[in-house]
Scaffold this motif. Structure first.
Motif, PDB file in Angstrom:
ATOM      1  N   TYR A   1       0.844  -1.192   0.000  1.00 12.17           N
ATOM      2  CA  TYR A   1       0.000   0.000   0.000  1.00 12.17           C
ATOM      3  C   TYR A   1       0.881   1.245   0.000  1.00 12.17           C
ATOM      4  CZ  TYR A   1      -3.401  -3.461   1.678  1.00 12.17           C
ATOM      5  OH  TYR A   1      -4.183  -4.573   1.827  1.00 12.17           O
ATOM      6  N   GLN A   2       0.733   2.071  -1.040  1.00 12.80           N
ATOM      7  CA  GLN A   2       1.447   3.340  -1.075  1.00 12.80           C
ATOM      8  C   GLN A   2       0.600   4.381  -0.356  1.00 12.80           C
ATOM      9  OE1 GLN A   2       3.081   4.694  -4.885  1.00 12.80           O
ATOM     10  NE2 GLN A   2       2.438   6.770  -4.377  1.00 12.80           N
ATOM     11  N   ILE A   3       1.155   4.961   0.692  1.00 13.58           N
ATOM     12  CA  ILE A   3       0.446   5.923   1.525  1.00 13.58           C
ATOM     13  C   ILE A   3       0.970   7.322   1.207  1.00 13.58           C
ATOM     14  CG2 ILE A   3      -0.146   6.601   3.873  1.00 13.58           C
ATOM     15  CD1 ILE A   3      -1.131   3.803   3.175  1.00 13.58           C
TER      16      ILE A   3
ATOM     17  N   ASP B   1       7.575  14.004   8.274  1.00  8.79           N
ATOM     18  CA  ASP B   1       8.972  13.571   8.293  1.00  8.79           C
ATOM     19  C   ASP B   1       9.310  12.753   9.540  1.00  8.79           C
ATOM     20  OD1 ASP B   1       8.653  15.639  10.071  1.00  8.79           O
ATOM     21  OD2 ASP B   1      10.514  16.673   9.541  1.00  8.79           O
ATOM     22  N   LYS B   2       8.297  12.316  10.269  1.00  5.68           N
ATOM     23  CA  LYS B   2       8.534  11.553  11.503  1.00  5.68           C
ATOM     24  C   LYS B   2       8.085  10.100  11.359  1.00  5.68           C
ATOM     25  CE  LYS B   2       7.976  15.693  14.362  1.00  5.68           C
ATOM     26  NZ  LYS B   2       7.192  16.340  15.455  1.00  5.68           N
ATOM     27  N   ILE B   3       8.127   9.607  10.135  1.00  2.00           N
ATOM     28  CA  ILE B   3       7.666   8.247   9.875  1.00  2.00           C
ATOM     29  C   ILE B   3       8.751   7.247  10.247  1.00  2.00           C
ATOM     30  CG2 ILE B   3       6.762   6.669   8.145  1.00  2.00           C
ATOM     31  CD1 ILE B   3       4.990   9.110   8.775  1.00  2.00           C
ATOM     32  N   VAL B   4       8.403   6.319  11.121  1.00  2.00           N
ATOM     33  CA  VAL B   4       9.325   5.261  11.527  1.00  2.00           C
ATOM     34  C   VAL B   4       9.236   4.129  10.511  1.00  2.00           C
ATOM     35  CG1 VAL B   4       9.884   3.586  13.340  1.00  2.00           C
ATOM     36  CG2 VAL B   4       9.072   5.890  13.947  1.00  2.00           C
ATOM     37  N   GLN B   5      10.386   3.513  10.190  1.00  2.00           N
ATOM     38  CA  GLN B   5      10.426   2.399   9.259  1.00  2.00           C
ATOM     39  C   GLN B   5      10.716   1.107  10.014  1.00  2.00           C
ATOM     40  OE1 GLN B   5      12.854   5.055   6.208  1.00  2.00           O
ATOM     41  NE2 GLN B   5      12.251   3.134   5.212  1.00  2.00           N
ATOM     42  N   GLN B   6       9.751   0.189   9.999  1.00  2.00           N
ATOM     43  CA  GLN B   6       9.884  -1.083  10.683  1.00  2.00           C
ATOM     44  C   GLN B   6       8.697  -1.968  10.287  1.00  2.00           C
ATOM     45  OE1 GLN B   6       9.876   0.253  14.779  1.00  2.00           O
ATOM     46  NE2 GLN B   6       7.663   0.275  14.903  1.00  2.00           N
ATOM     47  N   GLU B   7       8.510  -3.076  10.977  1.00  2.00           N
ATOM     48  CA  GLU B   7       7.369  -3.940  10.738  1.00  2.00           C
ATOM     49  C   GLU B   7       6.249  -3.583  11.712  1.00  2.00           C
ATOM     50  OE1 GLU B   7       9.001  -7.883  11.064  1.00  2.00           O
ATOM     51  OE2 GLU B   7       9.381  -7.982   8.906  1.00  2.00           O
TER      52      GLU B   7
ATOM     53  N   THR C   1       9.978  -0.976   5.715  1.00  2.00           N
ATOM     54  CA  THR C   1      11.420  -0.883   5.930  1.00  2.00           C
ATOM     55  C   THR C   1      12.167  -0.374   4.706  1.00  2.00           C
ATOM     56  OG1 THR C   1      11.630  -3.226   5.363  1.00  2.00           O
ATOM     57  CG2 THR C   1      11.468  -2.676   7.702  1.00  2.00           C
ATOM     58  N   LYS C   2      11.655  -0.626   3.500  1.00  2.00           N
ATOM     59  CA  LYS C   2      12.352  -0.193   2.284  1.00  2.00           C
ATOM     60  C   LYS C   2      11.969   1.208   1.846  1.00  2.00           C
ATOM     61  CE  LYS C   2      13.197  -4.809   0.456  1.00  2.00           C
ATOM     62  NZ  LYS C   2      13.010  -5.749  -0.695  1.00  2.00           N
ATOM     63  N   ASP C   3      10.732   1.589   2.098  1.00  2.00           N
ATOM     64  CA  ASP C   3      10.238   2.913   1.738  1.00  2.00           C
ATOM     65  C   ASP C   3       9.261   3.325   2.825  1.00  2.00           C
ATOM     66  OD1 ASP C   3       8.530   5.007   0.670  1.00  2.00           O
ATOM     67  OD2 ASP C   3       9.344   4.556  -1.320  1.00  2.00           O
ATOM     68  N   SER C   4       9.470   4.485   3.411  1.00  2.00           N
ATOM     69  CA  SER C   4       8.684   4.881   4.578  1.00  2.00           C
ATOM     70  C   SER C   4       7.198   5.000   4.279  1.00  2.00           C
ATOM     71  CB  SER C   4       9.203   6.210   5.140  1.00  2.00           C
ATOM     72  OG  SER C   4       9.092   7.240   4.169  1.00  2.00           O
ATOM     73  N   ASN C   5       6.832   5.194   3.023  1.00  2.00           N
ATOM     74  CA  ASN C   5       5.435   5.398   2.664  1.00  2.00           C
ATOM     75  C   ASN C   5       4.828   4.235   1.876  1.00  2.00           C
ATOM     76  OD1 ASN C   5       5.021   8.120   3.787  1.00  2.00           O
ATOM     77  ND2 ASN C   5       6.577   8.697   2.296  1.00  2.00           N
TER      78      ASN C   5
END
Length: 645
Positions: free
Chosen positions: A158-160, A185-191, A226-230
């Motif tokens: 899903y592209q957000i 700009d405060k998006i955390v990247q994880q599962e 994890t690969k793209d924040s959005n």
């Protein structure tokens, strides 16, 4: 019929355009739109969905791109998919009931199109798309009749839009984390765990990502950016989950369908009131469900972690159930080591003598859990379950709580469903702890009463952090976790566990309405309920645990929430605030009440301080409003009972 013809004309018109552009499916009310696009102009290659919502004034792009595709051990179904055909649109229309949940009567209504593709190896893949008034769903299908394979990956992603607000919980196998708000700009990247809540860039639309109708032919999935924040891609379980037992990649046999990928969408009220996860799930084959009985449960673990080891404590909680007119009491862990005046058989005899029905805890057992608490293996195999359920039936036990699953691999999904099927043969109710979050199973197996899968009140036992995080957490759960199914938070505590709570008494009372669970474990010690004023005590005696209807009155995740729920002709309202800084005053409109009916309203709100109530009785109708003041981290509850003329 006229509406169906209009929809057919609309969709056929879309089909007559270039296939490379799009196929469009609209919801019955024409508000939600799912469009299928090709990445190139020759109807061959990669495909994706675009999901939007139309209003009279504008169109909001909810998900600009939902990537599609799946990879099997023998071949790929994502890069070079050739469009073959699309079915004529079909109106899915179904009316059904469930014996519990947020609504009694459900309507499963959508427009469905099946799109068929072929990969370079001439193997077939179908994409089944549905547009609902409260969202959109899609699933993959391998229609061919033979073959067994491993699914290497699913490419659903899903592209957000970057400036969408989001509320997500960091992935953990027990689904017991806190939801965190993030944006820009405060998006955390994880599962991340399901479900995941988003607010569109223009703030006009909310949407919730989840999955439903997961069966023994697949594993549970989670979201990863994890690969793209959005971009939130579906991912399979970690090989380490369940102490490394079970395969992380699912094995399938054709013909096969994936779980539904579910996007609930609309206003916050549309999200909260939606039953979409259960609507798309497989109907039950149970011949009767009259033995499935929701109700409140007295529970000793929160106030005494070793309470069930003590015969006298068990008796005290049975007495509590009698005094509060609750039908059940739970014997939690260590019932097999009970002392201090009696053993398990003595306790069950006492409980039955009081007219209360017992529920009992079990370790899920097996090598998938580190927890060694006994009895450990009695639910692990079909043979063991049949032997144990046979004993429990003779002992008059009506339900089991099974704990510590720690994995969503395919073998664990199969284990969950095996338990439910075996339990049904003995008319045994089931609920899971340390577990998956709901995937619509309660429709298929209505003996599945509730799940933990939430950071609930027992965390007052575990860490000091929950004291300060609980008020905000409680206002997020009605918009996230509890939307998709029953939630065993074990609420409504007035005394303290190991660590104190700073929510007001009014806040705690309101949770009995706000948090939906057909088996509602009220967690406080007996004196916590005996010492309540009569109005609050009576409310907890009378408030139901299953509902005919649910309405969100207002709220915002992390700030406040007010909900109304109906049972028969009666309504109940619960409202809470997470505010640390200020008291608030609310005007509750009662427009949802029946026309021409007067109701006796009993308002139980915060008093002069957070450990006090103020109560008020009044006569109201649907044109009335109720004014109520909430302290910091406060709350209130209202019962509305029709006045008989």
């Amino acid at each position: 019929m006229k509406l169906k013809n209009i929809l057919l004309s609309f969709i056929v018109l879309s089909f007559c355009q270039s296939w490379s552009q799009k196929i469009v499916v609209q919801s019955p009310n024409k508000k939600n739109v799912v469009a299928l696009y090709a990445m190139d102009s020759n109807n061959k290659g990669e495909w994706y969905l675009k999901i939007s919502q139309q209003t009279d004034k504008n169109t909001t792009e909810i998900l600009p791109k939902v990537s599609l595709g799946i990879s099997r051990s023998d071949q790929d179904f994502s890069k070079e998919l050739l469009f073959l055909k699309a079915t004529k649109p079909k109106l899915v229309k179904e009316h059904y009931e469930l014996p519990f949940g947020k609504k009694l009567v459900r309507d499963n209504e959508a427009n469905e199109v099946v799109v068929s593709f072929e990969n370079p190896g001439k193997a077939k893949l179908n994409l089944i798309i549905r547009a609902y008034n409260d969202g959109a769903t899609f699933r993959y299908e391998f229609p061919e009749k033979k073959g067994s394979y491993v699914v290497n990956d699913e490419f659903t992603a899903y592209q957000i839009p970057k400036d969408s607000k989001r509320w997500l919980e960091k992935w953990n196998t027990a689904n017991e984390g806190l939801y965190a708000e993030s944006s820009d700009d405060k998006i955390v990247q994880q599962e991340w765990c399901y479900p995941a809540l988003f607010n569109s860039s223009d703030k006009s639309c909310w949407f919730l990502l989840h999955e439903a109708d997961l069966d023994r032919n697949y594993c549970g999935t989670k979201l990863s950016n994890t690969k793209d924040s959005n971009i939130y891609k579906l991912t399979f379980p970690d090989p380490k989950d369940g102490r490394g037992t079970g395969e992380p990649k699912p094995s399938i046999s054709l013909p096969w369908q994936s779980p539904w990928r579910v996007i609930s969408m609309g206003s916050l009220a549309d999200i909260v009131e939606s039953t979409l996860v259960e609507d798309v799930s497989t109907p039950t084959r149970f011949k009767t469900t009259d033995w499935i009985k929701p109700g409140k449960v007295s529970w000793n673990y929160w106030s005494s972690n070793h309470g069930t080891k003590d015969f006298k404590t068990v008796c005290e909680f049975a007495d509590l159930a009698v005094a509060m007119k609750w039908p059940y009491t739970l014997l939690d862990w260590e019932w097999d080591g009970m002392t201090n005046g009696g053993n398990l058989e003595d306790a069950l005899k006492y409980i039955h003598s009081k007219g209360v029905k017992p529920l009992m805890w079990y370790n899920s057992g097996g090598d998938h859990t580190w927890v060694s608490s006994t009895p450990k293996d009695r639910m692990l195999t079909h043979k063991n379950r049949v032997e144990e359920f046979t004993k429990l039936k003779k002992l008059g036990v009506v339900g089991v709580k099974i704990d510590f699953f720690e994995s969503e691999k395919q073998n664990m999904i199969q284990y969950y469903l095996n338990i439910l099927e075996d339990a049904a043969q003995f008319e045994m109710m089931v609920y899971f702890h340390g577990c998956i979050v709901p995937r619509g199973w309660s429709r298929t197996y209505p003996n599945l009463m509730t799940y933990e899968g939430v950071r609930g009140a027992e965390w007052y036992n575990n860490v000091p952090e929950f004291t300060n995080t609980a008020p905000e957490h409680n206002t997020i759960l009605p918009f996230t976790r509890n939307v998709v199914g029953a939630m065993d938070y074990t609420p409504v505590t007035f005394t303290n566990s190991q660590y104190p709570h700073i929510t007001s008494y009014g806040h705690e009372l309101a949770l009995s309405v706000l948090f939906e669970s057909p088996l509602q474990h009220l967690a406080d010690r007996p004196e916590g309920y005996y010492e309540l004023p009569n109005e609050a005590k009576n409310f907890l005696k009378e408030v139901p645990t299953s509902w005919d209807d649910t309405k969100l009155i207002d709220g915002y995740p992390g700030q406040e929430v007010t909900m109304a729920r109906k049972k028969g002709a009666n309504w109940y309202i619960g409202g809470i605030s997470a505010s640390e800084r200020k008291e608030i005053t609310k005007k509750i409109k009662l427009e949802f009440l029946a026309e021409g009916v007067n109701y006796q309203a009993v308002l139980i709100a915060d008093g002069k301080h957070d450990k006090a109530f103020s109560s008020k009785t009044m006569v109201v109708n649907k044109n009335a409003t109720i004014d109520v003041k909430l302290l910091r981290r406060g709350g209130f509850a209202v019962s509305l009972i029709p006045i008989q003329n």
